[in-house]
Structure formats: structure tokens, C-alpha cells
Design a protein around this motif. Structure first.
Motif, PDB file in Angstrom:
ATOM      1  N   PRO A   1       0.829  -1.215   0.000  1.00  0.00           N
ATOM      2  CA  PRO A   1       0.000   0.000   0.000  1.00  0.00           C
ATOM      3  C   PRO A   1       0.862   1.263   0.000  1.00  0.00           C
ATOM      4  CG  PRO A   1       0.044  -0.984   2.188  1.00  0.00           C
ATOM      5  CD  PRO A   1       0.792  -1.919   1.294  1.00  0.00           C
ATOM      6  N   SER A   2       1.455   1.549  -1.152  1.00  0.00           N
ATOM      7  CA  SER A   2       2.332   2.720  -1.273  1.00  0.00           C
ATOM      8  C   SER A   2       1.898   3.548  -2.474  1.00  0.00           C
ATOM      9  CB  SER A   2       3.793   2.281  -1.454  1.00  0.00           C
ATOM     10  OG  SER A   2       4.027   1.834  -2.781  1.00  0.00           O
ATOM     11  N   TYR A   3       2.401   4.790  -2.518  1.00  0.00           N
ATOM     12  CA  TYR A   3       2.113   5.690  -3.635  1.00  0.00           C
ATOM     13  C   TYR A   3       3.185   5.568  -4.731  1.00  0.00           C
ATOM     14  CZ  TYR A   3      -1.017   7.863  -0.219  1.00  0.00           C
ATOM     15  OH  TYR A   3      -1.994   8.098   0.718  1.00  0.00           O
ATOM     16  N   GLY A   4       3.842   4.427  -4.803  1.00  0.00           N
ATOM     17  CA  GLY A   4       4.892   4.222  -5.801  1.00  0.00           C
ATOM     18  C   GLY A   4       4.333   4.071  -7.202  1.00  0.00           C
ATOM     19  N   ASP A   5       5.225   4.174  -8.171  1.00  0.00           N
ATOM     20  CA  ASP A   5       4.827   4.066  -9.572  1.00  0.00           C
ATOM     21  C   ASP A   5       5.505   2.912 -10.305  1.00  0.00           C
ATOM     22  OD1 ASP A   5       3.036   6.266  -9.747  1.00  0.00           O
ATOM     23  OD2 ASP A   5       4.733   7.647  -9.749  1.00  0.00           O
ATOM     24  N   MET A   6       6.424   2.213  -9.623  1.00  0.00           N
ATOM     25  CA  MET A   6       7.181   1.161 -10.290  1.00  0.00           C
ATOM     26  C   MET A   6       7.103  -0.139  -9.497  1.00  0.00           C
ATOM     27  SD  MET A   6       8.396   2.766 -12.922  1.00  0.00           S
ATOM     28  CE  MET A   6       9.782   1.845 -13.575  1.00  0.00           C
ATOM     29  N   GLY A   7       6.705  -1.215 -10.164  1.00  0.00           N
ATOM     30  CA  GLY A   7       6.808  -2.529  -9.552  1.00  0.00           C
ATOM     31  C   GLY A   7       8.249  -3.010  -9.633  1.00  0.00           C
TER      32      GLY A   7
END
Length: 546
Positions: free
Chosen positions: A400-406
Motif C-alpha cells: 500500500p504505497s504511492y509508488g509508480d514502479m513494480g
């Protein structure tokens, strides 16, 4: 109710009681986890989807949302239940959260934001440790979605999360954090690999478990080879039947109704084909017998090691230390999905929540995206074992993060290279979920190819050819990061015939990351560029070097 209305004044005495802590900072009372799981308590053990090497695709998603949303987010005591029993860690979160929400000065708010980030992760560890037992719904959704307080979301967003399907009815290896920590804590899934983790030399049970993982990998690989060889023999037998039927086909000679024609030229050629088929059948049957012996031996080894583990006390137990280690790993995963310049705030809050429903990384959405990638790159989740491609979908950990890259944490289990699942981490709240999934799959692709090439990764295969092209262009930076961006271009642009790659680079991807055959057929008629690559496939298939 506004955020300021939620957090005003001193801590509610009722909350303080629920926290299991004193408001007196001079008398800290940290939670005691030594007796979290009493003898006789029924642990919630999570069944992990076994690797089925015969499964060819993802299952059809029949349900994305529940028809009726659950009511956990409507509970007026939701926030109190989240903090309940977590001692001073919860008190610290509550105190800093009050300051963060009520801060007027942007600089002060930034300071409290950073303090809250650290305090929240410390607090979350306590909840993670409870996952093998009975978690309250508020604590589960806090760990799963980062939803510390329902009023931090707009009503429509809150209803969206309330309708998400809780259970893994598709039995795919895609896990929310509460499920992941439960599986690790009960030994269903081993800890993710880290450089720091070392197994104690006197830990016999763990050593047996590692040997069991290797033995199961060998057994599963042998079973897959058995199936492939059996299918090969069936195909040869069918070819033999066709050739024999051809040889038996005669017609009466003109004027001699009881005398049949001689063998035709095609029938004479069939005799040689029959001899070749019989030779291949004998070899195939010999291989089948050898593989069967290998499988039987591997099966015996697996059973022996299981008995050893049972003798050593292989019952389901909670390993809090394993959860602690995995929690640190997951925190690193979260940082990697976000990047240095991203938003590391760990709480789901409308101020930072910008994802559209189609870009939220809930389980069913992730499975859809993985299936979409596989429809274009059919070997995305495949690994080679004894020259046989096995489809092995990796574990997917939903962060549950606001990241953009897997990201890919590991391409496979170090104790079972044959049939174990790799591990990828996916941010749940990216700007573009498709790009996040593609970056994770690209990372997995690169690491699998690199491990396969081993010491020769800069010379052979996918990584070798790409690295040589990269150095020829005199690019600077992380070669894997360049590859990930090129993979995204390959899947999103080149698969539709939009030419964005240089000729040499396109050739590398065409050979080592082949499109699905229908896409190749479409592209060959789209442009001479793809027609030439398609012809190369035909030429290579006719040679020994393909």
C-alpha cells in the motif's frame, strides 16, 4: 467530519486504555508479543497456491467487487480498534498524527509528516506480528490498504475499498500484506532473501526445510519432464499411425479387381519416415523410463525429508522473528516501488490518493494486468529447466504505497531454482498501474535471464546481447533501468506496430522476448521491418542454432 475534528486536544482516555499504555511518558508499557498466540489457539493458516506446471493461463475473473460493501469503515470505533493493544507505538502515532493534521505551517507539517512516517512503520510491525492469529477488521485493512482512519478518504473512495473482495477465490499467488505476513509467520512461505539473513548452523529443522525445497523442485521438474516426454511419445505414435495408414492405402488395378496397386513414391518415402519414427519412439520410451526413475527417487527424497521435519517438530508454529525479518524486507520493497523522489507517506489519505479505480492495485486488477502482459509476452513468467520452458507465476506482494514502479525482489527461491516462484512487489496506488506492472515483469525478465547466463550474463542470451548493444551506444547509468524502459516500449508500442526502437535493439527483443504468434502474424503484414524479423524466425527454425 474534517480531519481537524478527528484529532483535537489530548488523547481520549478510552483510546489510552485501548492502547494498553500509560499517558505518562515516564512509564512506557510496550506490548508483549511473547504470549500473542496461546497454546491451543487456532491459527489462521493461509494455503499457498501450489505451482501447477500444466496451467497455461490465468483464470477468468468472475468477480471484482462484492455486491454489498462491508460495514467496517462505518464503525465509529474503527480508529480506536486500529490502535488497540499496540502500546506506546500506537500512542506515538496518535500524538504525531494530531500534530500533522492540525499543523498550519507547511514546514511544521513537513516535519510531522516525516515523524509520522517513521512512527507508523514501527506501529505497523506490531500489527504484522498479529497476522497469524485473529486480526480485527480495522487492523487488517490498515495493514492491507494503509487505511488508518476511514474519514481520511472521500465517501466514494471509502465505498470502493469496502466493496473489494476479501478472499483469494482465484487461488493465485497474489497477496495483500496481512496475508503475506501470515503465510511467512506460519512457515507456509519462506522469508524473502536478504544478504543479512543467515541460518543458524544448529537449526536442524530449517536445514531440513531447505533440503525439502530442493527435493520438491527436483520432483516437480521431473514430473514436468515426464509429462512432456509422454506427450512427445503420443505425438510420435500418432505420426506412426498416419504413415502406416498411408502405406496400407491401395487401389485395385485396372482389369484386376482382386489385385492391388504397387507402392507409390510417397508410400516408399513413408517407409523411411516410419523407420525414423520408430527410432525416435524407442529413444523417447527410454527417456521416459529414465525420467520415471528420477521422479520416483525424488518422490522418495521428498517423503523422507517430510518425515524428518515431522520428527523435528514440524507442526504449525508462529515465528515472530520471521515476521520481523520479512517486515524489514517489505519496508525496503516499499521504498523501491516509490523511489528516492517519490511520496513515502505510508497512510492512505485523500490528500495524496490520486489513483483512478482502474489504476488501484487490488488483487483482481493485478491479475488482469498480469494476464494482459502474458497475452503479448507469452514467456513472461517462464523459466527453462532441462530445456523445457515452465510457466511459473511469481508471488506478487501488494504494497500500500504511492509508488509508480513494480520491482522484482528475487527471480526464484535460492533453494529451488527449478520450480519455485519468484517474488515481485507492486505498489497499490500508482499513477499508471499498467506501467507499474510492466516494470515489475521487465525486472523479473532481466533477473531470470541474468541468473540463467550466470558468469556470462554480459555475453550470452538476452542480457548479454542487450548489454553489448548498450555499451556500443556508450550509454551511462544502470543497464537494467534502460532495459525496463525498453521493455515497456516493446509491449506498449512495438506490439501495435508503432516503431520506436532502433533496428538492432528491435532484433534483440524480437528473438529473446518474442511476441505471441498472433501478434507476429499481424505485424509481418504491417511493415517490412517486422516481415524481415518474421523471416529470420523461419530461417532459424530450419537450422540447428535456433
Amino acid at each position: 467530519m474534517s480531519e481537524n475534528d478527528i484529532f483535537q486536544g489530548e488523547m481520549d482516555p478510552e483510546i489510552a486504555a485501548l492502547l494498553g499504555t500509560s499517558q505518562n511518558p515516564g512509564q512506557p508499557r510496550p506490548p508483549d508479543y511473547s504470549s500473542l498466540f496461546e497454546d491451543g489457539e487456532e491459527l489462521e493458516q493461509l494455503e499457498t497456491p501450489e505451482v501447477d506446471l500444466m496451467e497455461e493461463r490465468f483464470p477468468e475473473i468472475t468477480k471484482r467487487f462484492e455486491s454489498v460493501p462491508h460495514t467496517a469503515f462505518e464503525d465509529p470505533n474503527y480508529y480506536k480498534k486500529v490502535l488497540s493493544g499496540e502500546g506506546d507505538a500506537a500512542q506515538r502515532v496518535h500524538t504525531i498524527l494530531q500534530k500533522f493534521v492540525n499543523a498550519k505551517d507547511p514546514k511544521d507539517r513537513g516535519v510531522f509528516r516525516q515523524q509520522l512516517t517513521n512512527a507508523y512503520w514501527d506501529f505497523l510491525l506490531g500489527i504484522a506480528r498479529r497476522t497469524p492469529g485473529k486480526l480485527s477488521d480495522p487492523q487488517k485493512y490498515t495493514l492491507r490498504f494503509g487505511l488508518l482512519h476511514p474519514n481520511f478518504l472521500e465517501p466514494e473512495s471509502k465505498e470502493f475499498f469496502a466493496k473489494l473482495v476479501d478472499d483469494n477465490y482465484l487461488s493465485q499467488p497474489v497477496y495483500y500484506l496481512d496475508e503475506w505476513f501470515r503465510a511467512v509467520g506460519t512457515g507456509v512461505i519462506r522469508n524473502s532473501s536478504t544478504d543479512e539473513v543467515r541460518v543458524a548452523k544448529n537449526n536442524t529443522q530449517i536445514k531440513f526445510q531447505q533440503l525439502l525445497d530442493k527435493a520438491e523442485g527436483k520432483r516437480d521438474g521431473a514430473r514436468n519432464l515426464l509429462r512432456a516426454k509422454s506427450e512427445e511419445r503420443t505425438i510420435l505414435e500418432n505420426h506412426l499411425t498416419e504413415k502406416v495408414d498411408l502405406v496400407k492405402e491401395h487401389y485395385p488395378l485396372e482389369g484386376f479387381p482382386d489385385i492391388y496397386s504397387c507402392y507409390t513414391e510417397s508410400q516408399k518415402r513413408a517407409f523411411q519416415d516410419i523407420q525414423d519414427i520408430i527410432k525416435n519412439l524407442i529413444k523417447s520410451d527410454r527417456d521416459l523410463d529414465s525420467f520415471m526413475r528420477d521422479f520416483n527417487q525424488a518422490e522418495q527424497d521428498v517423503q523422507t525429508l517430510r518425515d524428518k521435519i515431522e520428527e523435528a517438530g514440524g507442526t504449525v508454529q508462529v515465528d515472530v522473528r520471521a515476521i520481523d525479518t520479512e517486515f524489514d524486507t517489505v519496508r525496503q520493497m516499499a521504498k523501491m516501488t516509490i523511489g528516492r523522489q517519490g511520496n513515502h507517506f505510508p497512510v492512505l489519505i485523500k490528500e495524496y490518493f490520486r489513483s483512478t479505480p482502474n489504476d488501484i492495485g487490488y488483487r483482481e486488477n493485478i491479475i488482469s494486468q498480469l494476464a494482459w502482459v502474458e497475452s503479448i509476452d507469452p514467456e513472461a513468467y517462464c523459466r527453462s529447466y532441462k530445456n523445457k520452458l515452465n510457466r511459473i507465476v511469481p508471488y506478487v506482494i501488494l504494497i500500500p504505497s504511492y509508488g509508480d514502479m513494480g520491482i522484482c525482489w528475487e527471480p526464484f527461491d535460492r533453494f529451488n531454482r527449478a520450480t519455485s516462484r519468484g517474488r515481485i512487489a507492486m505498489p497499490m496506488y500508482p499513477k499508471n498501474l499498467s506501467i507499474a506492472v510492466l516494470s515489475a515483469v521487465a525486472d523479473l525478465r532481466w533477473q531470470v535471464a541474468k541468473e540463467k547466463a550466470s558468469y556470462y550474463w554480459m555475453e550470452e542470451g538476452l542480457t548479454g546481447n542487450y548489454y553489448q548493444w548498450f555499451t556500443t551506444k556508450k550509454f551511462k547509468g544502470d543497464v537494467k533501468e534502460f532495459f525496463i524502459q525498453d521493455y515497456i516500449t516493446w509491449v506498449t508500442k512495438e506490439s501495435d506496430g508503432i516503431q520506436r526502437m532502433e533496428k538492432e535493439l528491435r532484433g534483440i527483443f524480437w528473438r529473446y522476448i518474442p511476441f505471441a504468434q498472433p501478434i507476429k502474424e499481424k505485424l509481418k503484414n504491417r511493415s517490412y521491418v517486422y516481415q524481415e524479423l518474421y523471416q529470420r524466425d523461419i530461417n532459424r527454425s530450419m537450422s540447428d542454432g535456433y
